[in-house]
Design a protein around this motif. Sequence first.
Motif, PDB file in Angstrom:
ATOM      1  N   ALA A 128      -3.903   5.384 -16.983  1.00 45.22           N
ATOM      2  CA  ALA A 128      -4.024   6.352 -15.888  1.00 45.22           C
ATOM      3  C   ALA A 128      -4.757   5.739 -14.703  1.00 45.22           C
ATOM      4  O   ALA A 128      -4.397   5.962 -13.547  1.00 45.22           O
ATOM      5  CB  ALA A 128      -4.749   7.591 -16.388  1.00 45.22           C
ATOM      6  N   GLU A 129      -5.799   4.969 -15.031  1.00 41.97           N
ATOM      7  CA  GLU A 129      -6.536   4.308 -13.946  1.00 41.97           C
ATOM      8  C   GLU A 129      -5.626   3.337 -13.209  1.00 41.97           C
ATOM      9  O   GLU A 129      -5.624   3.269 -11.976  1.00 41.97           O
ATOM     10  CB  GLU A 129      -7.751   3.574 -14.521  1.00 41.97           C
TER      11      GLU A 129
ATOM     12  N   LYS B  65      -3.385   5.187 -11.113  1.00 38.66           N
ATOM     13  CA  LYS B  65      -4.071   5.627  -9.880  1.00 38.66           C
ATOM     14  C   LYS B  65      -4.132   4.482  -8.887  1.00 38.66           C
ATOM     15  O   LYS B  65      -3.921   4.650  -7.687  1.00 38.66           O
ATOM     16  CB  LYS B  65      -5.486   6.102 -10.220  1.00 38.66           C
ATOM     17  N   ARG B  66      -4.460   3.299  -9.426  1.00 42.49           N
ATOM     18  CA  ARG B  66      -4.539   2.132  -8.523  1.00 42.49           C
ATOM     19  C   ARG B  66      -3.191   1.841  -7.919  1.00 42.49           C
ATOM     20  O   ARG B  66      -3.074   1.526  -6.725  1.00 42.49           O
ATOM     21  CB  ARG B  66      -5.036   0.908  -9.277  1.00 42.49           C
TER      22      ARG B  66
ATOM     23  N   GLU C  93      -0.946   3.990  -7.506  1.00 46.99           N
ATOM     24  CA  GLU C  93      -0.708   5.066  -6.539  1.00 46.99           C
ATOM     25  C   GLU C  93      -1.396   4.734  -5.224  1.00 46.99           C
ATOM     26  O   GLU C  93      -0.848   4.951  -4.144  1.00 46.99           O
ATOM     27  CB  GLU C  93      -1.255   6.378  -7.107  1.00 46.99           C
ATOM     28  N   VAL C  94      -2.622   4.223  -5.355  1.00 45.94           N
ATOM     29  CA  VAL C  94      -3.352   3.829  -4.153  1.00 45.94           C
ATOM     30  C   VAL C  94      -2.592   2.729  -3.421  1.00 45.94           C
ATOM     31  O   VAL C  94      -2.460   2.747  -2.188  1.00 45.94           O
ATOM     32  CB  VAL C  94      -4.784   3.369  -4.520  1.00 45.94           C
TER      33      VAL C  94
ATOM     34  N   GLN D 176       2.417   7.100 -13.512  1.00 42.92           N
ATOM     35  CA  GLN D 176       1.576   8.294 -13.640  1.00 42.92           C
ATOM     36  C   GLN D 176       2.158   9.275 -14.637  1.00 42.92           C
ATOM     37  O   GLN D 176       1.458   9.836 -15.485  1.00 42.92           O
ATOM     38  CB  GLN D 176       1.437   8.976 -12.273  1.00 42.92           C
TER      39      GLN D 176
ATOM     40  N   LYS E  82       0.619  10.381 -17.980  1.00 45.78           N
ATOM     41  CA  LYS E  82       0.414  11.810 -18.296  1.00 45.78           C
ATOM     42  C   LYS E  82       1.045  12.150 -19.633  1.00 45.78           C
ATOM     43  O   LYS E  82       0.448  12.824 -20.463  1.00 45.78           O
ATOM     44  CB  LYS E  82       1.028  12.685 -17.202  1.00 45.78           C
TER      45      LYS E  82
END
Lengths: 138, 380
Positions: free
Chosen positions: B200-201, B204-205, B207-208, B255, B259
């Motif tokens: 997930a991290e 997120k990265r 995603e960033v 993601q 999830k």
Amino acid sequence: MSSKNQQFITFKLSDRLLAMPLNKDSQFFSCEHLLALPINNKYIAGVSYLNGQLVTILRTDKFFGLNWKMPSHPQCLLFSYQGDFYGLAVDQGIDTVTVPQVYLEKTKNIFNKYIKINKQKVFILEAEQIFTELKIYV
Amino acid sequence: MKLVETKIYLKFILWFLAVALLPLVVLLGSFAVSDQYRSFFQMGMLPANIMIGIFVSLALVLGLSLLATRSLSKNITAPVQASVNELSKVVNLLLNSIQGLSDISQTNNQISQFLTSSSQQQQNGLKAGSQALSKMVRSLVEITHKTGAANSSVDKANKLAEEGKAQSENALASLAAVKNLLTDTQKLSQALDQYAQQVAEIAKRVEVVAETTKFFSLNMSIEAKKASYSEEFNGLVTQIRDLNNISEQAASSIQSLAKDMSRQIDQSKQSAVYEWQETNKSINVVTQTLSFLTKIISNIDSIAHDIQVINKETTKTYEDADQVNKVISNISQQSKLLVKQTDDITKVIGEQLVVTRSLNKSSVALNKVTDTLSDLVGKN
């Protein structure tokens, strides 16, 4: 109606497609640190800092009376006006477009100019109108 | 009595002689004195001296007869009167005795009736007691059969409890193994959870990165429009946009994958936790079941022992009941004999009553005779 090719930046706000004229300082950025100000102005969300410049973040949804919940780190569209930098809080930046014609909506008094993208009316937010019609700094 | 009779006869003879001789003497005397009083006593053709002599003789005879009768009757009636008095007393005594005898007979009759009814009641009671005893004996026999059956059932239950205990121990071992397995599964879930968090991290990265790329592509497009750069730059902007789209898609996919993984890991964690809890509960239940089975086994042992004791006591009571039955039978025979004897006594009392009645009749007749004798001799 003007018939010169003009460039606009399109963005989405609360499922509405809006546009802003391309500015020399236009760019999208993510507002990571938003500092709220102790002033009673519904149009101003706070100030942020970008590339050594202070940027005043504006509540774009309040211009249209939209029911929009602004995130804590909103995406913003940077523009400059009279030497100061401002950022319009938006949902998502879409694209830059070049249109041959700008139309006028006679039924509206403010933000009444629009362009057509895929036969859809996209109203234009002009910096001049933001500060003169809305009188943000009155 | 004979002396009295002789005296009476002597007196009678003397008086008879006196009565017979004295008129003759008077008659003869009258002949002697007739010449002097002839004219006074002249009656018809008879000579007066004869007439006077006859009258005087008759008078003397009459007087003497009366005197004789009175004297003799006194001599005769006095002992008779005395005897009659004695007889009356005896009759009275007899009557009293008869009355007493009658009362005694009545009392005896009542007693015999009471004895008869008591014997009958006793017999009835003995009969009822005998019946109750028979029922008791039948119940004891039934109890003996049932305790025997209960004993065998207890043995079966004991075996079943033992088997159940063994099965429960096996189940407990299996549950413990399952619990260990679940614990390992939980650990694995925790490890997977950490991996999912890491993914997930990363997502997120990514995603960033995608967001940054998006900003980059947008701003590049804006710069390109501002400066009207060449087609190659536009192509570069387009590639960057494609990269942005791909990054966004990758970020979105990662993601969603993160999830899904997280969701599945959570589900499996929850189900593992739930299974662990259920296994724990089952272990507790099985442990309790084991303890209950152990208690049941010990209770069954004591019940079996008690049943054996009951069986022994029942057999003993059965023998005692048999003896009681014999005693009741003896008592019943004795009561029957008592009833017979009571019947005999009743018969005797009846005969006694008959005798008493006849005695009563006799005393009444005697009383009549006494009364008649009293009337004859005159009451003094």
